[in-house]
Scaffold this active site. Structure first.
Site, mmCIF file in Angstrom:
data_model
loop_
_atom_site.group_PDB
_atom_site.id
_atom_site.type_symbol
_atom_site.label_atom_id
_atom_site.label_comp_id
_atom_site.label_asym_id
_atom_site.label_seq_id
_atom_site.Cartn_x
_atom_site.Cartn_y
_atom_site.Cartn_z
ATOM 1 C CG ASN A 154 13.265 -1.143 20.162
ATOM 2 O OD1 ASN A 154 13.852 -0.257 19.287
ATOM 3 N ND2 ASN A 154 11.855 -1.036 19.908
ATOM 4 C CE LYS B 288 10.422 1.211 22.181
ATOM 5 N NZ LYS B 288 8.844 1.308 22.369
ATOM 6 C CG HIS C 36 8.429 -2.010 17.314
ATOM 7 N ND1 HIS C 36 7.598 -0.947 17.893
ATOM 8 C CD2 HIS C 36 9.055 -2.628 18.396
ATOM 9 C CE1 HIS C 36 7.642 -1.042 19.228
ATOM 10 N NE2 HIS C 36 8.556 -1.945 19.352
ATOM 11 C CD GLU D 276 7.052 2.120 19.283
ATOM 12 O OE1 GLU D 276 8.472 2.352 19.120
ATOM 13 O OE2 GLU D 276 6.990 1.952 20.627
ATOM 14 C CD GLU E 277 8.146 -5.554 21.577
ATOM 15 O OE1 GLU E 277 8.920 -5.607 22.342
ATOM 16 O OE2 GLU E 277 7.844 -4.783 20.800
ATOM 17 N N GLY F 266 5.965 0.527 26.857
ATOM 18 C CA GLY F 266 6.082 2.067 27.142
ATOM 19 C C GLY F 266 5.090 2.558 28.261
ATOM 20 C CB SER G 161 6.531 -2.275 30.652
ATOM 21 O OG SER G 161 5.724 -1.364 29.893
#
Ligand code: PGA
Length: 249
Positions: free
Chosen positions: A9, A11, A95, A97, A167, A173, A213
């Site tokens: 991914n 991003k 996702h 985010e 996730e 991150g 991560s």
């Protein structure tokens, strides 16, 4: 045996030129790697470059989001058929985010999932708890709700290509990874929700990826868990060498 899927991914990183550079470095490193399925999900504007670069290899290309309508006056959006026409075969949906910053809800995830399945894309639906939820012992409730609402009014037959990514948001991150055991527990719960929605046979085939991560240093231990069927990799997928190290865990 579920074939593992390792997905990148990217991003909001890389332009078309950088996409071509990545593939020029990455493809020779993973040539002949057939043990796992590999998917790269770049920003929309890089799809063309990625599809061209990956032609003739076994690497699949995916989008990072999709809108549920086929076409229309929806400025800024992209449909499943547009992704397919651009050569993408996969799409990330829901996702964290997008949930956090772009008002994605369980209901829009459901609409997007339906549209992607209908079009024949392989959807990678993301679920996961935020830190406060984990600390308040709400992880199971959150995962159950996210799965239940994502799967709403979808048949097992339609859902055949579904992939889930667990996730934990606090691990994305941040350099903090769920322990393989924590991930395996969450995966088991997700699999049991899939069994309720789509039946035991479906659930036994369902691939559930871990994301948050994932790095070359922890990939082996995570992938050794029977419940973990692959990885969704953010930061460490931007560099050809580090993504290769993960793919070759
Ligand atoms: P990360 O991102 O690997 O950088 O933690 C994973 C993701 O958000 O999919």
């Amino acid at each position: 045996m579920r074939k593992k899927l390792i997905a990148a991914n990217w991003k909001m990183y890389k332009n078309p030129e950088q996409t071509r550079e990545f593939f020029a470095a990455f493809l020779p490193l993973v040539a002949g790697h057939t043990r796992d399925e590999i998917v790269v999900c770049p920003p929309f504007v890089d799809l063309y470059a990625a599809v061209e670069a990956a032609k003739g290899s076994s690497i699949a290309i995916g989008g990072q989001d999709v809108y549920w309508k086929e076409e229309g006056a929806f400025t800024g959006e992209i449909s499943s058929s547009m992704l397919l026409a651009a050569g993408a075969t996969h799409v990330i949906i829901g996702h964290s985010e997008r949930r956090q910053y772009f008002a994605e809800t369980d209901d829009t995830v459901n609409l997007k999932l339906k549209a992607a399945l209908e079009a024949g894309l392989t959807p990678i639906v993301c679920v996961g708890e935020v830190l406060e939820e984990r600390e308040a012992n709400l992880t199971e409730d959150v995962l159950r709700r996210q799965c239940l609402r994502a799967f709403h009014a979808i048949s097992g037959k339609k859902a055949a290509k579904l992939v889930i990514a667990y996730e934990p948001v606090w691990a994305i991150g941040t350099g903090k990874t769920a322990t393989p055991q924590m991930a395996a527990d969450a995966h088991e719960l997700i699999r049991s929700e899939a069994a309720k929605a789509f039946g035991d046979e479906f659930a036994a085939q369902l691939r559930i990826l871990y994301g948050g991560s994932v790095k070359p240093e922890n990939a082996k231990a995570l992938m050794a868990e029977e419940q973990i069927d692959g990885a969704l990799v953010g930061g460490a997928s931007l560099d050809a060498k580090s993504f290769t190290a993960i793919v070759q865990y």
